[in-house]
Motif scaffolding. Sequence first.
Motif, PDB file in Angstrom:
ATOM      1  N   VAL A  24       0.849  -1.204   0.000  1.00 36.32           N
ATOM      2  CA  VAL A  24       0.000   0.000   0.000  1.00 36.32           C
ATOM      3  C   VAL A  24       0.886   1.256   0.000  1.00 36.32           C
ATOM      4  O   VAL A  24       0.663   2.196  -0.770  1.00 36.32           O
ATOM      5  N   LYS A  25       1.921   1.259   0.846  1.00 40.25           N
ATOM      6  CA  LYS A  25       2.803   2.434   0.896  1.00 40.25           C
ATOM      7  C   LYS A  25       3.473   2.673  -0.458  1.00 40.25           C
ATOM      8  O   LYS A  25       3.681   3.813  -0.868  1.00 40.25           O
ATOM      9  N   SER A  26       3.805   1.597  -1.140  1.00 39.90           N
ATOM     10  CA  SER A  26       4.456   1.744  -2.457  1.00 39.90           C
ATOM     11  C   SER A  26       3.495   2.375  -3.466  1.00 39.90           C
ATOM     12  O   SER A  26       3.897   3.184  -4.303  1.00 39.90           O
ATOM     13  N   TYR A  27       2.225   1.998  -3.383  1.00 37.37           N
ATOM     14  CA  TYR A  27       1.244   2.587  -4.305  1.00 37.37           C
ATOM     15  C   TYR A  27       0.994   4.062  -3.993  1.00 37.37           C
ATOM     16  O   TYR A  27       0.490   4.805  -4.849  1.00 37.37           O
ATOM     17  N   ALA A  28       1.339   4.479  -2.772  1.00 38.19           N
ATOM     18  CA  ALA A  28       1.194   5.903  -2.435  1.00 38.19           C
ATOM     19  C   ALA A  28       2.444   6.681  -2.842  1.00 38.19           C
ATOM     20  O   ALA A  28       2.497   7.901  -2.672  1.00 38.19           O
ATOM     21  N   ASN A  29       3.437   5.973  -3.365  1.00 40.16           N
ATOM     22  CA  ASN A  29       4.710   6.600  -3.734  1.00 40.16           C
ATOM     23  C   ASN A  29       4.756   6.780  -5.261  1.00 40.16           C
ATOM     24  O   ASN A  29       4.635   5.810  -6.010  1.00 40.16           O
ATOM     25  N   PRO A  30       4.923   8.003  -5.745  1.00 46.40           N
ATOM     26  CA  PRO A  30       4.888   8.244  -7.194  1.00 46.40           C
ATOM     27  C   PRO A  30       5.935   7.442  -7.980  1.00 46.40           C
ATOM     28  O   PRO A  30       5.748   7.171  -9.172  1.00 46.40           O
ATOM     29  N   ASP A  31       7.032   7.025  -7.319  1.00 48.36           N
ATOM     30  CA  ASP A  31       8.083   6.273  -8.029  1.00 48.36           C
ATOM     31  C   ASP A  31       7.538   4.995  -8.657  1.00 48.36           C
ATOM     32  O   ASP A  31       7.975   4.579  -9.727  1.00 48.36           O
ATOM     33  N   LEU A  32       6.587   4.361  -7.970  1.00 43.45           N
ATOM     34  CA  LEU A  32       6.050   3.092  -8.479  1.00 43.45           C
ATOM     35  C   LEU A  32       5.563   3.234  -9.919  1.00 43.45           C
ATOM     36  O   LEU A  32       5.816   2.380 -10.766  1.00 43.45           O
ATOM     37  N   GLN A  60      -6.769   3.604  -3.901  1.00 43.27           N
ATOM     38  CA  GLN A  60      -8.024   2.843  -4.057  1.00 43.27           C
ATOM     39  C   GLN A  60      -7.663   1.404  -4.432  1.00 43.27           C
ATOM     40  O   GLN A  60      -6.726   1.190  -5.203  1.00 43.27           O
ATOM     41  N   ILE A  61      -8.383   0.446  -3.902  1.00 38.26           N
ATOM     42  CA  ILE A  61      -8.066  -0.963  -4.209  1.00 38.26           C
ATOM     43  C   ILE A  61      -9.194  -1.564  -5.050  1.00 38.26           C
ATOM     44  O   ILE A  61     -10.356  -1.512  -4.655  1.00 38.26           O
ATOM     45  N   ARG A  62      -8.830  -2.076  -6.226  1.00 39.88           N
ATOM     46  CA  ARG A  62      -9.817  -2.695  -7.130  1.00 39.88           C
ATOM     47  C   ARG A  62      -9.588  -4.190  -7.171  1.00 39.88           C
ATOM     48  O   ARG A  62      -8.547  -4.648  -7.654  1.00 39.88           O
ATOM     49  N   ALA A  63     -10.532  -4.961  -6.684  1.00 45.32           N
ATOM     50  CA  ALA A  63     -10.412  -6.421  -6.766  1.00 45.32           C
ATOM     51  C   ALA A  63     -10.760  -6.836  -8.190  1.00 45.32           C
ATOM     52  O   ALA A  63     -11.802  -6.446  -8.728  1.00 45.32           O
ATOM     53  N   ILE A  64      -9.865  -7.604  -8.819  1.00 39.71           N
ATOM     54  CA  ILE A  64     -10.137  -8.106 -10.173  1.00 39.71           C
ATOM     55  C   ILE A  64      -9.925  -9.614 -10.195  1.00 39.71           C
ATOM     56  O   ILE A  64      -9.291 -10.174  -9.300  1.00 39.71           O
ATOM     57  N   GLU A  65     -10.491 -10.245 -11.221  1.00 43.09           N
ATOM     58  CA  GLU A  65     -10.367 -11.708 -11.319  1.00 43.09           C
ATOM     59  C   GLU A  65      -9.167 -12.103 -12.164  1.00 43.09           C
ATOM     60  O   GLU A  65      -8.463 -13.055 -11.860  1.00 43.09           O
ATOM     61  N   GLY A  75      -2.726   5.589  -8.437  1.00 39.46           N
ATOM     62  CA  GLY A  75      -3.573   5.734  -7.247  1.00 39.46           C
ATOM     63  C   GLY A  75      -4.587   4.618  -7.095  1.00 39.46           C
ATOM     64  O   GLY A  75      -5.276   4.541  -6.083  1.00 39.46           O
ATOM     65  N   VAL A  76      -4.663   3.751  -8.106  1.00 31.36           N
ATOM     66  CA  VAL A  76      -5.603   2.631  -8.024  1.00 31.36           C
ATOM     67  C   VAL A  76      -4.803   1.326  -8.076  1.00 31.36           C
ATOM     68  O   VAL A  76      -4.055   1.088  -9.021  1.00 31.36           O
ATOM     69  N   MET A  77      -4.953   0.517  -7.032  1.00 28.97           N
ATOM     70  CA  MET A  77      -4.230  -0.750  -7.002  1.00 28.97           C
ATOM     71  C   MET A  77      -5.135  -1.851  -7.564  1.00 28.97           C
ATOM     72  O   MET A  77      -6.167  -2.179  -6.988  1.00 28.97           O
ATOM     73  N   ASP A  78      -4.746  -2.403  -8.713  1.00 33.48           N
ATOM     74  CA  ASP A  78      -5.456  -3.563  -9.254  1.00 33.48           C
ATOM     75  C   ASP A  78      -4.945  -4.789  -8.513  1.00 33.48           C
ATOM     76  O   ASP A  78      -3.746  -5.054  -8.523  1.00 33.48           O
ATOM     77  N   CYS A  79      -5.855  -5.540  -7.904  1.00 34.04           N
ATOM     78  CA  CYS A  79      -5.426  -6.745  -7.174  1.00 34.04           C
ATOM     79  C   CYS A  79      -6.152  -7.969  -7.715  1.00 34.04           C
ATOM     80  O   CYS A  79      -7.384  -8.058  -7.613  1.00 34.04           O
ATOM     81  N   ILE A  80      -5.392  -8.874  -8.293  1.00 37.67           N
ATOM     82  CA  ILE A  80      -5.978 -10.172  -8.660  1.00 37.67           C
ATOM     83  C   ILE A  80      -6.244 -10.877  -7.332  1.00 37.67           C
ATOM     84  O   ILE A  80      -5.326 -11.269  -6.612  1.00 37.67           O
ATOM     85  N   ASP A  81      -7.535 -10.953  -6.995  1.00 37.74           N
ATOM     86  CA  ASP A  81      -7.949 -11.302  -5.633  1.00 37.74           C
ATOM     87  C   ASP A  81      -8.214 -12.798  -5.532  1.00 37.74           C
ATOM     88  O   ASP A  81      -9.210 -13.298  -6.054  1.00 37.74           O
ATOM     89  N   LEU A  82      -7.329 -13.487  -4.852  1.00 39.75           N
ATOM     90  CA  LEU A  82      -7.510 -14.938  -4.717  1.00 39.75           C
ATOM     91  C   LEU A  82      -8.424 -15.287  -3.539  1.00 39.75           C
ATOM     92  O   LEU A  82      -8.753 -16.450  -3.340  1.00 39.75           O
TER      93      LEU A  82
END
Length: 333
Positions: A24-32, A60-65, A75-82
């Motif tokens: 989460v902290k990395s997604y808040a960091n523009p370097d990512l 923001q966290i987006r659960a994806i398949e 600013g949006v974390m795509d997460c392949i949600d297992l």
Amino acid sequence: MSDQRPVIGITMGDAAGIGPEIIVKSYANPDLYRYARAVVIGDAGRLAKARDLLGVQSVQIRAIETIDEAQFVPGVMDCIDLRLIPDDLPFGKLSAIAGDGAYQFIARAVELAKQGRIGAICTAPLNKEALHAGGHKFPGHTEMLAHLTGVEEVSMMLVAPNLRVIHVTTHIGIIDAIRKIEPGLVQRTIERGYNTLRKAQIQNPRIAVCGINPHAGENGLFGYGEEEEKIVPAIEALRAQGLNIEGPLPADTLFFRAGRGDFDLVVAMYHDQGHGPVKVMGLEAGVNITVGLDVIRTSVDHGTAFDIAGKGIADERSLIEALRQGAELASRH
Ligand SMILES: NC(=O)c1ccc[n+]([C@@H]2O[C@H](COP(=O)([O-])OP(=O)(O)OC[C@H]3O[C@@H](n4cnc5c(N)ncnc54)[C@H](O)[C@@H]3O)[C@@H](O)[C@H]2O)c1
Ligand SMILES: N[C@H](C(=O)O)[C@H](O)COP(=O)(O)O
């Protein structure tokens, strides 16, 4: 113009550890976003919990398949949600469920890498005891990745700002490590390191090889001639091919010289011989790279840190640096 940034799959690691927080902290960091288009393979609920405890509402966290749904919006974390992690899993406690989850995240990442859907795998830490409790009897990511990709032998390289160390042996007991070291293994390890540095445009890498015994045996004073039997033949064979190698050298002074810039690559004989000097330089900039796989894998060089997990104080910089190096390797691939 098409987006040239490689797609990197970040595995969430052990859900009870600091993995979710540093992601989460990395997604808040523009370097990512400068280095890569990142997608997380993990558990969206767990990442949301980490975000809430950190108070990082900008992510923001987006659960994806599937990866096809990833949008890669800053600013949006795509997460392949297992969906493997229960809501009430405590932070900082060993858990077989979290250990199994860590394995499943890696297995999915490997599938994606083999299909060419991600350019590199970047791993948050897993806990080896939890991994075993979860039924996966691998010593660590390194061996698991070799198994899942069908490669017999790989090497662990740790990279700090002024120090690269490749290991001849890693996750085995010290007595087994000494037994396992032999000229063929030493030679193949050095070759893997040499090839990696050549790909990084270092034309004639200066390589230094550690001995096994104190003072590299001091000409027969310490040990039973292990340097001559296990290491010297490999060095001679590689020197005959033109490689620039010193050794076997006393490991302590070798690392002193490496610190002042004498070498591009250090070859350590066993885990702690190489890990100690890298980690004393700080966890924040170290990266662990698995060398010899058909897929690219970089990692943080720290563990699950159960002592601070869930407190929101874990440092994310090793993950960002691992992501940057993964992206660089993927771009060259
Ligand atoms: N890449 C990996 O998956 C990886 C790497 C190393 C260790 N491990 C595993 O992690 C588990 C715990 O190992 P350990 O306790 O020896 O080492 P550790 O790295 O988890 O912790 C050592 C110390 O460093 C601190 N620390 C670690 N990462 C930090 C960070 N990002 N920010 C601030 N402080 C941090 C911890 O709080 C702790 O005090 C073990 O199961 C080990 O095998 C996994
Ligand atoms: N040897 C690593 C370290 O101590 O930092 C760690 O155990 C990670 O290993 P894997 O990358 O194989 O999980």
